[in-house]
Design an enzyme around this catalytic site. Structure first.
Site, PDB file in Angstrom:
ATOM      1  N   LYS A  35      -4.181   7.067  21.024  1.00 11.96           N
ATOM      2  CA  LYS A  35      -3.072   6.126  20.856  1.00 11.96           C
ATOM      3  C   LYS A  35      -2.641   6.083  19.390  1.00 11.96           C
ATOM      4  O   LYS A  35      -3.322   6.653  18.524  1.00 11.96           O
ATOM      5  CB  LYS A  35      -3.520   4.742  21.334  1.00 11.96           C
ATOM      6  CG  LYS A  35      -4.694   4.187  20.533  1.00 11.96           C
ATOM      7  CD  LYS A  35      -5.427   3.094  21.283  1.00 11.96           C
ATOM      8  CE  LYS A  35      -6.529   2.517  20.425  1.00 11.96           C
ATOM      9  NZ  LYS A  35      -7.495   1.736  21.207  1.00 11.96           N
ATOM     10  N   ARG A 131      -9.850 -10.295  25.781  1.00  2.57           N
ATOM     11  CA  ARG A 131      -8.590  -9.675  25.370  1.00  2.57           C
ATOM     12  C   ARG A 131      -7.856  -9.341  26.669  1.00  2.57           C
ATOM     13  O   ARG A 131      -7.217 -10.202  27.232  1.00  2.57           O
ATOM     14  CB  ARG A 131      -8.870  -8.459  24.482  1.00  2.57           C
ATOM     15  CG  ARG A 131      -7.680  -8.042  23.645  1.00  2.57           C
ATOM     16  CD  ARG A 131      -8.015  -6.967  22.640  1.00  2.57           C
ATOM     17  NE  ARG A 131      -8.462  -5.714  23.260  1.00  2.57           N
ATOM     18  CZ  ARG A 131      -8.710  -4.598  22.590  1.00  2.57           C
ATOM     19  NH1 ARG A 131      -8.570  -4.569  21.271  1.00  2.57           N
ATOM     20  NH2 ARG A 131      -9.104  -3.495  23.201  1.00  2.57           N
ATOM     21  N   TYR A 254       2.452  -3.191 -12.416  1.00  2.76           N
ATOM     22  CA  TYR A 254       2.973  -4.531 -12.150  1.00  2.76           C
ATOM     23  C   TYR A 254       1.911  -5.584 -12.463  1.00  2.76           C
ATOM     24  O   TYR A 254       0.735  -5.414 -12.120  1.00  2.76           O
ATOM     25  CB  TYR A 254       3.332  -4.664 -10.667  1.00  2.76           C
ATOM     26  CG  TYR A 254       4.600  -3.946 -10.281  1.00  2.76           C
ATOM     27  CD1 TYR A 254       5.830  -4.318 -10.823  1.00  2.76           C
ATOM     28  CD2 TYR A 254       4.551  -2.908  -9.361  1.00  2.76           C
ATOM     29  CE1 TYR A 254       6.991  -3.653 -10.442  1.00  2.76           C
ATOM     30  CE2 TYR A 254       5.721  -2.248  -8.972  1.00  2.76           C
ATOM     31  CZ  TYR A 254       6.928  -2.631  -9.524  1.00  2.76           C
ATOM     32  OH  TYR A 254       8.070  -1.992  -9.151  1.00  2.76           O
ATOM     33  N   MET A 302       4.665   0.894  -4.471  1.00  4.51           N
ATOM     34  CA  MET A 302       5.117   1.438  -3.189  1.00  4.51           C
ATOM     35  C   MET A 302       4.925   2.948  -3.134  1.00  4.51           C
ATOM     36  O   MET A 302       4.501   3.499  -2.113  1.00  4.51           O
ATOM     37  CB  MET A 302       6.593   1.093  -2.960  1.00  4.51           C
ATOM     38  CG  MET A 302       7.082   1.481  -1.574  1.00  4.51           C
ATOM     39  SD  MET A 302       8.817   1.128  -1.315  1.00  4.51           S
ATOM     40  CE  MET A 302       8.821  -0.662  -1.310  1.00  4.51           C
TER      41      MET A 302
END
Ligand SMILES: *Cc1c(COP(=O)(O)O)cnc(C)c1O
Length: 376
Positions: A35, A131, A254, A302
């Site tokens: 998956k 679940r 940053y 990023m």
């Protein structure tokens, strides 16, 4: 040179890991769980490289159809069943096996009156994970409804919540609930994910459902993949795109969260959270530059990360490995407060994939196809 980040997928390693899995449960059939785009490795290329397994398990109809469109003829199991009535004929047409995990999924199936010839449906039982699945007390009443929709007796399955903890009693309790709920019912059984396969041989049953292990990653926190004889399949690599000297007090990135203590060199590598490298990777997280390991510094951007190269510079273009061969993804996950699953299936679509070590026709086309029907 184009942007150098690349996920290299080693099919020889994938096949090797499949053998390891087979040897752990030689009597069981294998649903190879692929998956989420084959845990980020490419759905179709991975399916082709794993030819020889008895089936593939995916999460959705879209992924199942993707396999069929790619020419995969093996059994396919859709772990989340259908989400609507409209999906029912499509799933049947594509010869998919469905997990029936809730009353409303069963109602969708029963609503399509003309389809009562499913090859096999799987009755999912909730043995304690809370679940998906029917409670054990409802199995006896749900089972005949599945029988009347399918040619073969329904498969019986459950999912284990604590299989990575061999000492915890929960798995045995879940397995006992499963045995009790399914006693006397014909049909194949399936319980084990990767961790259960390693820790609970009793869970192997008729079909095992390994995912992570196939990709060479350990599902057990305290046992490295290497110890299990597994080889990493994905190596996420890039290169240095800038190298610069720093002097004491110079800040990087940053928030200026890292400052140089002494004269040295830093490298900027072309990889960031936009590629799937975790933003929460801390300062000091290991990055392989050339032959050595260097610490990550500053915040992850990023598209870029900064690396402390120490007293000696490295050339622009020097190869950088973010995880994979020589730097287990488990290690990056642990220090970043996440799990290897998330890192692998979080590799961004913009990252080029290269498949090696096993003949796969037109891998680039396959890559496009492997994303063809995934919902955005
Ligand atoms: C994802 C999944 C698996 C595979 O789990 P791994 O830990 O990757 O081996 C097996 N069964 C079900 C129902 C799953 O959702």
């Amino acid at each position: 040179m184009s942007r150098p980040i690349c996920a290299r997928i080693d099919f020889t390693a994938l096949r090797h890991n499949l053998n390891v899995v087979r040897n752990l449960a030689p009597q069981s059939r294998i649903w190879a769980v692929i998956k989420a785009n084959g845990y980020g490795h490419g759905l179709l290329p991975v399916a082709r490289a794993l030819s020889g397994v008895e089936g593939f398990a995916v999460s959705s109809l879209e992924e199942g159809l993707c396999l069929r469109e790619g020419g995969v003829r093996t059994a396919v199991l859709v772990l989340e069943g259908v989400f609507s009535r409209e999906e029912v004929p499509q799933a049947r047409q594509a010869d998919l096996e469905l997990v029936v995990h809730s009353e409303w999924v069963l109602e969708h199936l029963e609503a399509v009156k003309k389809i009562t010839d499913w090859p096999r449906l799987w009755l999912k039982i909730d043995t304690g994970m809370n679940r998906l699945g029917f409670p054990p007390s409802r199995v006896q009443s749900i089972y005949p409804r599945l029988c009347s929709l399918s040619r073969e007796p329904p498969g019986l399955m459950t999912h284990l919540a604590m299989a990575d903890r061999p000492g915890d009693p929960m798995t045995r309790i879940q397995m006992d609930h499963f045995d009790e709920a399914t006693r006397g019912l014909p049909g194949h059984r399936s319980l084990a994910n990767s961790a259960a396969l390693l820790n609970f041989p009793r869970a192997a049953a008729d079909w095992i459902r390994p995912g992570l292990m196939l990709f060479g990653v350990s599902p057990l926190e305290s046992v490295p993949a290497e110890t299990l004889g597994l080889e990493p399949v994905m190596t996420l690599s890039t290169a240095l795109m800038a190298v610069k000297p720093v002097k004491p007090g110079d800040a990087v990135g940053y928030g200026a969260t890292w400052q140089a203590q002494r004269n040295g060199w830093i490298g900027i590598a072309a990889a960031g959270y936009g590629d799937g490298y975790p933003y929460h990777a801390p300062q000091g997280a290991p990055v392989r530059v050339g032959e050595g390991i260097c610490p990550l510094i500053g915040r992850v951007s990023m598209d870029m990360i900064a690396i402390d190269l120490g007293p000696d510079p490295q050339p622009v273009g020097a190869p950088v490995i973010l995880w994979g061969k020589g730097l287990p993804v488990e290690q990056i996950a642990r220090c970043s407060g996440t799990i290897p699953y998330e890192l692998l299936c979080g590799v961004a679509q913009r990252v080029r994939h290269e498949w090696r070590g096993f003949p796969v026709t037109e891998p680039q086309a396959d890559h496009a196809a492997s994303h063809c029907t995934l919902p955005l």
